[in-house]
Design a protein around this motif. Structure first.
Motif, mmCIF file in Angstrom:
data_model
loop_
_atom_site.group_PDB
_atom_site.id
_atom_site.type_symbol
_atom_site.label_atom_id
_atom_site.label_comp_id
_atom_site.label_asym_id
_atom_site.label_seq_id
_atom_site.Cartn_x
_atom_site.Cartn_y
_atom_site.Cartn_z
ATOM 1 N N GLY A 1 10.760 8.531 51.478
ATOM 2 C CA GLY A 1 9.896 9.318 52.360
ATOM 3 C C GLY A 1 9.499 8.568 53.617
ATOM 4 O O GLY A 1 9.512 9.123 54.720
ATOM 5 N N PHE A 2 9.159 7.297 53.463
ATOM 6 C CA PHE A 2 8.729 6.541 54.635
ATOM 7 C C PHE A 2 9.907 6.177 55.537
ATOM 8 O O PHE A 2 9.742 6.061 56.748
ATOM 9 C CB PHE A 2 7.901 5.325 54.218
ATOM 10 N N LEU A 3 11.090 6.045 54.964
ATOM 11 C CA LEU A 3 12.273 5.891 55.811
ATOM 12 C C LEU A 3 12.508 7.173 56.604
ATOM 13 O O LEU A 3 12.885 7.135 57.779
ATOM 14 C CB LEU A 3 13.499 5.547 54.958
ATOM 15 N N SER A 4 12.263 8.313 55.973
ATOM 16 C CA SER A 4 12.394 9.595 56.660
ATOM 17 C C SER A 4 11.375 9.713 57.792
ATOM 18 O O SER A 4 11.683 10.202 58.880
ATOM 19 C CB SER A 4 12.203 10.743 55.668
ATOM 20 N N LEU A 5 10.157 9.229 57.548
ATOM 21 C CA LEU A 5 9.105 9.306 58.564
ATOM 22 C C LEU A 5 9.434 8.491 59.811
ATOM 23 O O LEU A 5 8.878 8.747 60.879
ATOM 24 C CB LEU A 5 7.770 8.818 57.982
ATOM 25 N N GLU A 6 10.325 7.519 59.669
ATOM 26 C CA GLU A 6 10.749 6.767 60.850
ATOM 27 C C GLU A 6 11.578 7.640 61.792
ATOM 28 O O GLU A 6 11.728 7.313 62.963
ATOM 29 C CB GLU A 6 11.564 5.538 60.436
ATOM 30 N N ILE B 1 6.594 16.715 56.069
ATOM 31 C CA ILE B 1 5.776 17.169 54.943
ATOM 32 C C ILE B 1 6.220 18.550 54.464
ATOM 33 O O ILE B 1 6.169 18.852 53.273
ATOM 34 C CB ILE B 1 4.270 17.135 55.297
ATOM 35 N N VAL B 2 6.711 19.382 55.384
ATOM 36 C CA VAL B 2 7.199 20.705 54.975
ATOM 37 C C VAL B 2 8.486 20.564 54.168
ATOM 38 O O VAL B 2 8.659 21.211 53.131
ATOM 39 C CB VAL B 2 7.415 21.602 56.213
ATOM 40 N N ILE B 3 9.381 19.688 54.635
ATOM 41 C CA ILE B 3 10.657 19.522 53.923
ATOM 42 C C ILE B 3 10.431 18.934 52.541
ATOM 43 O O ILE B 3 11.003 19.396 51.548
ATOM 44 C CB ILE B 3 11.623 18.636 54.735
ATOM 45 N N VAL B 4 9.572 17.915 52.453
ATOM 46 C CA VAL B 4 9.395 17.241 51.168
ATOM 47 C C VAL B 4 8.717 18.160 50.151
ATOM 48 O O VAL B 4 8.886 17.990 48.944
ATOM 49 C CB VAL B 4 8.646 15.903 51.350
ATOM 50 N N GLN C 1 14.307 12.582 49.126
ATOM 51 C CA GLN C 1 13.032 12.251 48.488
ATOM 52 C C GLN C 1 12.554 13.405 47.616
ATOM 53 O O GLN C 1 12.087 13.190 46.496
ATOM 54 C CB GLN C 1 11.957 11.913 49.521
ATOM 55 N N ALA C 2 12.655 14.632 48.127
ATOM 56 C CA ALA C 2 12.233 15.790 47.336
ATOM 57 C C ALA C 2 13.025 15.880 46.034
ATOM 58 O O ALA C 2 12.466 16.142 44.961
ATOM 59 C CB ALA C 2 12.389 17.069 48.152
ATOM 60 N N LEU C 3 14.331 15.633 46.108
ATOM 61 C CA LEU C 3 15.177 15.675 44.909
ATOM 62 C C LEU C 3 14.799 14.568 43.922
ATOM 63 O O LEU C 3 14.654 14.815 42.720
ATOM 64 C CB LEU C 3 16.648 15.535 45.292
ATOM 65 N N THR C 4 14.643 13.344 44.414
ATOM 66 C CA THR C 4 14.320 12.239 43.503
ATOM 67 C C THR C 4 12.901 12.359 42.966
ATOM 68 O O THR C 4 12.628 11.958 41.829
ATOM 69 C CB THR C 4 14.527 10.860 44.174
ATOM 70 N N TYR C 5 11.999 12.956 43.747
ATOM 71 C CA TYR C 5 10.639 13.174 43.246
ATOM 72 C C TYR C 5 10.664 14.199 42.112
ATOM 73 O O TYR C 5 9.932 14.070 41.131
ATOM 74 C CB TYR C 5 9.714 13.625 44.369
ATOM 75 N N ALA C 6 11.533 15.199 42.243
ATOM 76 C CA ALA C 6 11.689 16.180 41.160
ATOM 77 C C ALA C 6 12.202 15.490 39.900
ATOM 78 O O ALA C 6 11.717 15.758 38.790
ATOM 79 C CB ALA C 6 12.632 17.299 41.591
ATOM 80 N N VAL C 7 13.170 14.589 40.059
ATOM 81 C CA VAL C 7 13.668 13.822 38.906
ATOM 82 C C VAL C 7 12.529 13.007 38.292
ATOM 83 O O VAL C 7 12.360 12.968 37.067
ATOM 84 C CB VAL C 7 14.835 12.900 39.325
ATOM 85 N N TYR C 8 11.724 12.380 39.141
ATOM 86 C CA TYR C 8 10.570 11.605 38.667
ATOM 87 C C TYR C 8 9.621 12.490 37.855
ATOM 88 O O TYR C 8 9.154 12.105 36.775
ATOM 89 C CB TYR C 8 9.839 10.978 39.856
#
Length: 198
Positions: A78-83, A91-94, A152-159
């Motif tokens: 997520g923070f790499l994306s924020l760069e 925030i909408v995408i995630v 990030q959204a995909l891996t957060y779902a896995v988490y």
């Protein structure tokens, strides 16, 4: 109330994090975030234990630390994306992650009820209406930023799906958070060793 506070915290951390990225960089920023959170959580657990609160030892600590390491990786994406993206777009995408959780749970055999399908449609529709470039073509958006946010959204779902299976029912939430935040801090140790710590 908890859902609203969680959404507010998640969004606020992205705004504050974006401001701190330039000064600290993702690895240092997130190392400090998870290390400080771990210290605070274990202080709460220690005080609670002296007052008859839950014992943090009879839990699957190794699995929780590994789960926390996954969380560290999720947040790092997520923070790499924020760069590359504005916080408002990121925030909408995630926030696609609940849709991925529902789809993952369905793939694992959980039946979908009508309310869940409706919520899934609302989430997806909200993302499409807010960031139409995702459907019509990335355009002026950073492709790398979008891909990192979706990852990030995909891996957060896995988490989230793993959490449900790894964290036994009845484990105190603060104890579990203490272990997982510690695991997330450990995720950043190699970055800290290689790049130094701001």
């Amino acid at each position: 109330m908890w859902a609203a506070l969680c959404a507010l915290s998640f969004s606020t951390s992205s705004v504050v994090g974006k401001d701190l990225l330039g000064a600290l960089g993702p690895a240092s920023l997130l190392f400090w975030r998870f290390s400080l959170a771990t210290a605070v959580l274990w202080s709460i657990v220690g005080v609670g234990r002296r007052r008859g609160g839950p014992d943090p030892r009879p839990v699957p600590a190794r699995r929780l630390v590994l789960l926390g390491s996954l969380l560290g990786g999720v947040v790092h994406l997520g923070f790499l994306s924020l760069e590359h993206l504005d916080v408002s777009v990121y925030i909408v995408i995630v926030y696609l992650y609940p849709a991925f959780v529902v789809l993952g749970a369905a793939a694992l055999g959980r039946p979908l009820d009508r309310t869940t399908v409706l919520a899934l449609a609302v989430i997806t529709g909200g993302v499409v209406l807010t960031v139409p470039e995702l459907i019509t073509g990335v355009g002026s958006l950073s492709t790398a930023g979008v891909l990192l946010a979706v990852s990030q959204a995909l891996t957060y779902a896995v988490y989230m799906l793993l959490s449900e299976r790894i964290v036994p029912s009845g484990v105190d939430g603060v104890v579990a958070a203490g272990w997982t935040n510690g695991g997330a801090a450990l995720y950043y140790a190699p970055f800290r060793a290689g790049q130094g710590l701001a």
